[in-house]
Design a protein around this motif. Structure first.
Motif, mmCIF file in Angstrom:
data_model
loop_
_atom_site.group_PDB
_atom_site.id
_atom_site.type_symbol
_atom_site.label_atom_id
_atom_site.label_comp_id
_atom_site.label_asym_id
_atom_site.label_seq_id
_atom_site.Cartn_x
_atom_site.Cartn_y
_atom_site.Cartn_z
ATOM 1 N N ALA A 64 39.808 42.774 45.016
ATOM 2 C CA ALA A 64 41.220 42.900 45.389
ATOM 3 C C ALA A 64 41.772 41.638 46.032
ATOM 4 C CB ALA A 64 41.407 44.107 46.298
ATOM 5 N N PRO A 65 41.103 41.058 47.033
ATOM 6 C CA PRO A 65 41.659 39.831 47.615
ATOM 7 C C PRO A 65 41.698 38.663 46.635
ATOM 8 C CG PRO A 65 39.540 40.386 48.624
ATOM 9 C CD PRO A 65 39.960 41.566 47.832
ATOM 10 N N LEU A 66 40.787 38.624 45.674
ATOM 11 C CA LEU A 66 40.826 37.550 44.676
ATOM 12 C C LEU A 66 42.026 37.706 43.750
ATOM 13 C CD1 LEU A 66 37.035 37.266 43.766
ATOM 14 C CD2 LEU A 66 38.416 35.568 44.988
ATOM 15 N N ALA A 130 43.160 31.271 38.406
ATOM 16 C CA ALA A 130 43.665 32.167 37.357
ATOM 17 C C ALA A 130 42.519 32.856 36.627
ATOM 18 C CB ALA A 130 44.520 31.379 36.367
ATOM 19 N N LEU A 131 41.459 32.125 36.352
ATOM 20 C CA LEU A 131 40.301 32.686 35.655
ATOM 21 C C LEU A 131 39.538 33.658 36.557
ATOM 22 C CD1 LEU A 131 39.073 29.396 33.948
ATOM 23 C CD2 LEU A 131 39.959 31.400 32.754
ATOM 24 N N VAL A 132 39.414 33.308 37.826
ATOM 25 C CA VAL A 132 38.715 34.172 38.786
ATOM 26 C C VAL A 132 39.410 35.528 38.886
ATOM 27 C CG1 VAL A 132 38.274 34.510 41.256
ATOM 28 C CG2 VAL A 132 37.615 32.371 40.147
ATOM 29 N N ALA A 133 40.745 35.535 38.927
ATOM 30 C CA ALA A 133 41.488 36.788 39.032
ATOM 31 C C ALA A 133 41.176 37.702 37.854
ATOM 32 C CB ALA A 133 42.987 36.505 39.110
ATOM 33 N N ARG A 134 41.140 37.142 36.662
ATOM 34 C CA ARG A 134 40.812 37.941 35.476
ATOM 35 C C ARG A 134 39.378 38.447 35.517
ATOM 36 N NH1 ARG A 134 39.919 35.834 30.285
ATOM 37 N NH2 ARG A 134 38.473 34.416 31.344
ATOM 38 N N ASP A 135 38.448 37.559 35.803
ATOM 39 C CA ASP A 135 37.032 37.931 35.776
ATOM 40 C C ASP A 135 36.697 38.972 36.840
ATOM 41 O OD1 ASP A 135 36.688 36.170 33.684
ATOM 42 O OD2 ASP A 135 35.963 34.537 34.944
ATOM 43 N N MET A 137 38.643 41.359 37.832
ATOM 44 C CA MET A 137 39.097 42.666 37.349
ATOM 45 C C MET A 137 38.114 43.241 36.327
ATOM 46 S SD MET A 137 41.647 43.120 39.211
ATOM 47 C CE MET A 137 40.674 42.098 40.358
ATOM 48 N N VAL A 138 37.513 42.383 35.534
ATOM 49 C CA VAL A 138 36.526 42.835 34.552
ATOM 50 C C VAL A 138 35.323 43.455 35.257
ATOM 51 C CG1 VAL A 138 34.928 42.083 32.743
ATOM 52 C CG2 VAL A 138 37.265 41.183 32.790
ATOM 53 N N VAL A 139 34.890 42.835 36.348
ATOM 54 C CA VAL A 139 33.761 43.379 37.108
ATOM 55 C C VAL A 139 34.081 44.780 37.623
ATOM 56 C CG1 VAL A 139 32.296 43.074 39.140
ATOM 57 C CG2 VAL A 139 32.949 41.083 37.788
ATOM 58 N N LEU A 140 35.349 45.033 37.952
ATOM 59 C CA LEU A 140 35.761 46.333 38.490
ATOM 60 C C LEU A 140 36.139 47.314 37.387
ATOM 61 C CD1 LEU A 140 37.908 45.160 41.539
ATOM 62 C CD2 LEU A 140 35.523 45.900 41.524
ATOM 63 N N ASN A 141 35.637 47.063 36.171
ATOM 64 C CA ASN A 141 35.923 47.915 35.007
ATOM 65 C C ASN A 141 37.411 47.952 34.678
ATOM 66 O OD1 ASN A 141 33.164 48.745 34.709
ATOM 67 N ND2 ASN A 141 33.469 50.156 36.418
ATOM 68 N N GLY A 142 38.088 46.876 35.014
ATOM 69 C CA GLY A 142 39.510 46.781 34.757
ATOM 70 C C GLY A 142 39.816 46.015 33.481
ATOM 71 N N LYS A 253 37.464 50.665 44.647
ATOM 72 C CA LYS A 253 36.639 49.616 44.051
ATOM 73 C C LYS A 253 36.673 49.659 42.525
ATOM 74 C CE LYS A 253 33.251 49.501 47.854
ATOM 75 N NZ LYS A 253 31.806 49.689 48.184
ATOM 76 N N THR A 254 37.483 50.540 41.975
ATOM 77 C CA THR A 254 37.586 50.687 40.519
ATOM 78 C C THR A 254 39.018 50.480 40.081
ATOM 79 O OG1 THR A 254 35.782 52.294 40.514
ATOM 80 C CG2 THR A 254 37.178 52.215 38.557
#
Length: 330
Positions: A64-66, A130-135, A137-142, A253-254
């Motif tokens: 979330a903070p990222l 920008a890339l960190v924000a996307r990645d 969300m992927v970790v959080l099944n987003g 967390k999801t």
């Protein structure tokens, strides 16, 4: 009559062609594209992804903070990495009140350090963010989306600009719409990006007013579900300045669409969440997101993130490629 129809058809065609060419010109002017580093640093996105995945294995709450770090960067001076800068006088964006709960700056540092070893002076800090924000969300099944890259880094970070440009959790719907519109984002983007509140935490000072003194008469916000307000008062006492609360209780967390259901039931944590019900268009978008399947929200979120990622970008020879994301190059 036939000649008139042909004239109208030609006019319409030319108008459409003009719009397409204008859109293409804008895209080129931005200087952003998917795969910007394919030739200059082919492993760039993999390196960033590795840093994110390794960090979030240890702490999923970093997601979330990222995400908000990228949002908060783009809304102040544009997506040019100014939120990452550290100033000796502490008058940087990081130290503005809305940014005090941001975390995960070390992930940006780690990714940037690895990139500097692989391809020195090539990948900007703003693109890393920008890339960190996307990645994350992927970790959080987003959702996942194709991130446009090619940004360069800014040279200025100003605490007062963060205070004046970042949307507040206390904002009403008119203020939110105006702020988003000023950044080139519409009402649907406002609703969709607010859906990012499905992850992470808020803190008691952000809701104390809603619970104890909404109109200055010791009352609570009438737009807040009474049962939810009662449960929040058990957690947040009037003088509590530190306790964290889950934005989306039970699944913070999801990354999912449950945020929209909560807001529709008057259980959004912030005034700015509840405000989405105060405008017919934003309310309609919110209810549609609630009724749609998860894939629709994920797709819409990716589209809005790409739009947000274009705000005020520096490209070409503007700005610089910082060697260290916390300071400008000497």
């Amino acid at each position: 009559m036939a000649a008139l129809k042909m004239t109208i058809s030609c006019f319409v065609f030319l108008q459409v062609l003009s719009c397409l060419l204008s859109s293409f010109a804008l895209s080129k002017a931005l200087g952003l594209k998917v795969g910007f580093y394919d030739m200059s640093c082919p492993k760039a996105e993999l390196i960033v992804k590795k840093s994110v995945f390794e960090a979030m294995k240890k702490d999923l709450t970093l997601g979330a903070p990222l995400l908000r770090m990228f949002f908060h960067d783009c809304f102040v001076r544009g997506c040019e990495g100014s939120v990452l800068l550290d100033l000796k006088n502490k008058k940087d964006e990081k130290n503005a009140i809305p940014n005090l709960f941001l975390r995960g700056f070390e992930i940006i540092d780690d990714a940037k350090a690895a990139l500097e070893k692989e391809c020195p002076g090539i990948v900007s800090c703003s693109d890393v963010l920008a890339l960190v924000a996307r990645d994350a969300m992927v970790v959080l099944n987003g959702p996942s989306w194709e991130v446009e890259t090619g940004r360069r880094d800014g040279l200025v970070s100003n605490i007062s600009e963060a205070l004046s440009n970042l949307p507040s959790p206390f904002n009403n719907i008119s203020s939110l719409i105006t702020q988003f519109h000023s950044k080139g984002l519409n009402k649907k983007d406002l609703v969709v990006l607010s859906g990012g509140h499905t992850i992470g935490n808020g803190h008691c000072p952000q809701i104390t007013n809603r619970l104890y003194n909404f109109t200055g008469k010791g009352d609570s916000d009438p737009n807040l579900d009474t049962g939810y307000a009662t449960s929040l008062r058990k957690i947040c006492k009037p003088t509590d300045t530190t306790t964290a609360l889950e934005m989306d209780p039970g699944s913070f967390k999801t990354f999912d669409e449950s945020y929209f259901k909560l807001v529709s039931k008057r259980r959004g944590l912030f005034q700015s969440d509840a405000a989405l019900l105060d405008n017919q268009e934003t309310k309609s978008y919110l209810l549609n997101q609630m009724k749609s399947d998860r894939s629709t929200f994920f797709k819409d979120f990716g589209v809005s993130m790409v739009k947000m990622g274009r705000i005020g970008v520096l490209t070409g020879k503007a700005g610089q490629i910082r060697k260290n994301c916390r300071m400008v190059n000497k």
